[in-house]
Design a protein around this motif. Structure first.
Motif, mmCIF file in Angstrom:
data_model
loop_
_atom_site.group_PDB
_atom_site.id
_atom_site.type_symbol
_atom_site.label_atom_id
_atom_site.label_comp_id
_atom_site.label_asym_id
_atom_site.label_seq_id
_atom_site.Cartn_x
_atom_site.Cartn_y
_atom_site.Cartn_z
ATOM 1 N N TYR A 179 -18.931 -22.728 -33.716
ATOM 2 C CA TYR A 179 -17.704 -23.466 -33.428
ATOM 3 C C TYR A 179 -17.923 -24.427 -32.276
ATOM 4 O O TYR A 179 -18.868 -24.277 -31.477
ATOM 5 C CB TYR A 179 -16.554 -22.501 -33.090
ATOM 6 C CG TYR A 179 -16.723 -21.794 -31.755
ATOM 7 C CD1 TYR A 179 -16.211 -22.334 -30.573
ATOM 8 C CD2 TYR A 179 -17.398 -20.576 -31.684
ATOM 9 C CE1 TYR A 179 -16.377 -21.688 -29.358
ATOM 10 C CE2 TYR A 179 -17.567 -19.929 -30.472
ATOM 11 C CZ TYR A 179 -17.050 -20.482 -29.312
ATOM 12 O OH TYR A 179 -17.215 -19.847 -28.102
ATOM 13 N N LYS B 139 -9.923 -26.887 -37.270
ATOM 14 C CA LYS B 139 -9.388 -25.906 -36.329
ATOM 15 C C LYS B 139 -8.861 -24.685 -37.078
ATOM 16 O O LYS B 139 -9.079 -23.539 -36.657
ATOM 17 C CB LYS B 139 -8.282 -26.546 -35.491
ATOM 18 C CG LYS B 139 -7.706 -25.636 -34.411
ATOM 19 C CD LYS B 139 -6.663 -26.375 -33.577
ATOM 20 C CE LYS B 139 -6.110 -25.474 -32.483
ATOM 21 N NZ LYS B 139 -5.088 -26.188 -31.657
ATOM 22 N N ARG C 175 -11.904 -25.526 -31.602
ATOM 23 C CA ARG C 175 -10.820 -24.835 -30.905
ATOM 24 C C ARG C 175 -9.797 -25.792 -30.294
ATOM 25 O O ARG C 175 -8.643 -25.437 -30.145
ATOM 26 C CB ARG C 175 -11.407 -23.920 -29.822
ATOM 27 C CG ARG C 175 -12.243 -22.794 -30.410
ATOM 28 C CD ARG C 175 -12.623 -21.751 -29.408
ATOM 29 N NE ARG C 175 -13.234 -20.590 -30.069
ATOM 30 C CZ ARG C 175 -13.668 -19.517 -29.427
ATOM 31 N NH1 ARG C 175 -13.579 -19.456 -28.092
ATOM 32 N NH2 ARG C 175 -14.200 -18.510 -30.101
ATOM 33 N N GLN C 176 -10.254 -26.987 -29.926
ATOM 34 C CA GLN C 176 -9.331 -27.956 -29.357
ATOM 35 C C GLN C 176 -9.613 -29.337 -29.934
ATOM 36 O O GLN C 176 -10.729 -29.618 -30.393
ATOM 37 C CB GLN C 176 -9.436 -27.976 -27.831
ATOM 38 C CG GLN C 176 -8.971 -26.697 -27.158
ATOM 39 C CD GLN C 176 -8.898 -26.838 -25.653
ATOM 40 O OE1 GLN C 176 -9.752 -27.468 -25.032
ATOM 41 N NE2 GLN C 176 -7.877 -26.257 -25.052
#
Length: 286
Positions: free
Chosen positions: A57, A87, A93-94
């Motif tokens: 990720y 996501k 994650r962002q």
């Protein structure tokens, strides 16, 4: 190539020990193949980045150079949904935006808001330097209101504010290059490192929580890291030189930058390439 090298360097290091961000949408040096703003290419690019770096990720995925897109609406309608899907799948994650023009950063965040997509980070480069501090005066209040984390990048303006001078492709206008050379010469005459002044100037600005820099050598990397440890420890002479550069060299000219220069060059070259009249690339700042 950079992602492959970084992936090798990260082998054996626990994934939770570092934050890993990358950018997509700008791919090839060739003017005809430089950008792709499509949903499918964005999804593939994220998978390719994960494979090259050998990770499961990314902490943050960012749009690269969105000011070159035909419209910000295209970024919002095609790229951001791909980010959201990545996501959802746990691949990122962002979500983050980048760009040189400050209004491009705001437009992306506003567009995402209207689409119901949350933007977490904003990377702005070369707008908090000795010659341009508009990042703080024009964008910081907006980002604070939106709750978006800020990354201020390139305190030395992509090599412009250095003793070696800017690279040949640097898009700064002649006046700014002239003033930068004067600033460098003044620092040399006073036995002061202009790079240290630029780093200290940037990292001591409390409204910019993260400062990003790149380096051409390990020695400069360690020097820059030392500047972080030396925060607010400049000598009296260094402070005097810094204030002279701010007030007497750059100050009389206001905020100096190259906004719009590269975008204009890109569309002119793309038009010629489509007509078969020319090929090539724009600046080397990828």
């Amino acid at each position: 190539q950079a992602e492959k090298v970084l992936g090798k360097a990260l082998q054996g290091i626990p994934r939770e020990a570092y934050y890993l961000n990358t950018k997509v949408c700008r791919y090839q040096p060739s003017i005809m193949e430089m950008f792709d703003w499509s949903y499918d290419r964005t999804m593939r690019a994220i998978d390719e980045a994960l494979e090259r770096m050998g990770v499961d990720y990314l902490d943050c995925i960012q749009v690269h150079d969105p000011e070159f897109a035909p419209s910000i609406d295209l970024v919002v309608s095609s790229v951001f949904p791909a980010f959201e899907e990545a996501k959802r799948q746990g691949k990122v994650r962002q979500l983050g935006v980048t760009g040189y023009p400050l209004e491009t950063l705001r437009a992306q965040i506003d567009g995402a808001d209207q689409a119901g997509i949350e933007i977490n980070t904003c990377l702005s480069y070369c707008h908090y330097t000795l010659h341009d501090t508009t990042l703080v005066s024009e964008l910081v209040p907006y980002l604070q209101e939106k709750g978006v984390g800020l990354i201020g990048a390139s305190p030395i303006s992509m090599g412009l504010l250095s003793n070696r001078g800017p690279p040949a492709w640097h898009p700064a206008p002649p006046l700014l290059k002239q003033l930068a050379a004067e600033a460098s010469d003044y620092c040399v005459k006073n036995d002061v490192d202009i790079g240290r002044l630029c780093m200290q100037f940037a990292i001591r600005e409390e409204s910019i929580p993260t400062t990003l820099f790149s380096t051409r050598s390990m020695q400069r990397f360690w020097d820059n890291l030392q500047h972080c440890y030396d925060l607010n420890k400049m000598t009296e002479k260094e402070e005097e030189v810094l204030q002279y550069l701010l007030n007497d060299v750059f100050g009389p000219h206001g905020a100096l930058n190259w906004q719009g220069v590269e975008v204009k060059q890109y569309w002119e070259m793309l038009d010629k390439a489509r007509k078969g009249e020319a090929t090539g690339s724009i600046s080397g700042a990828m």
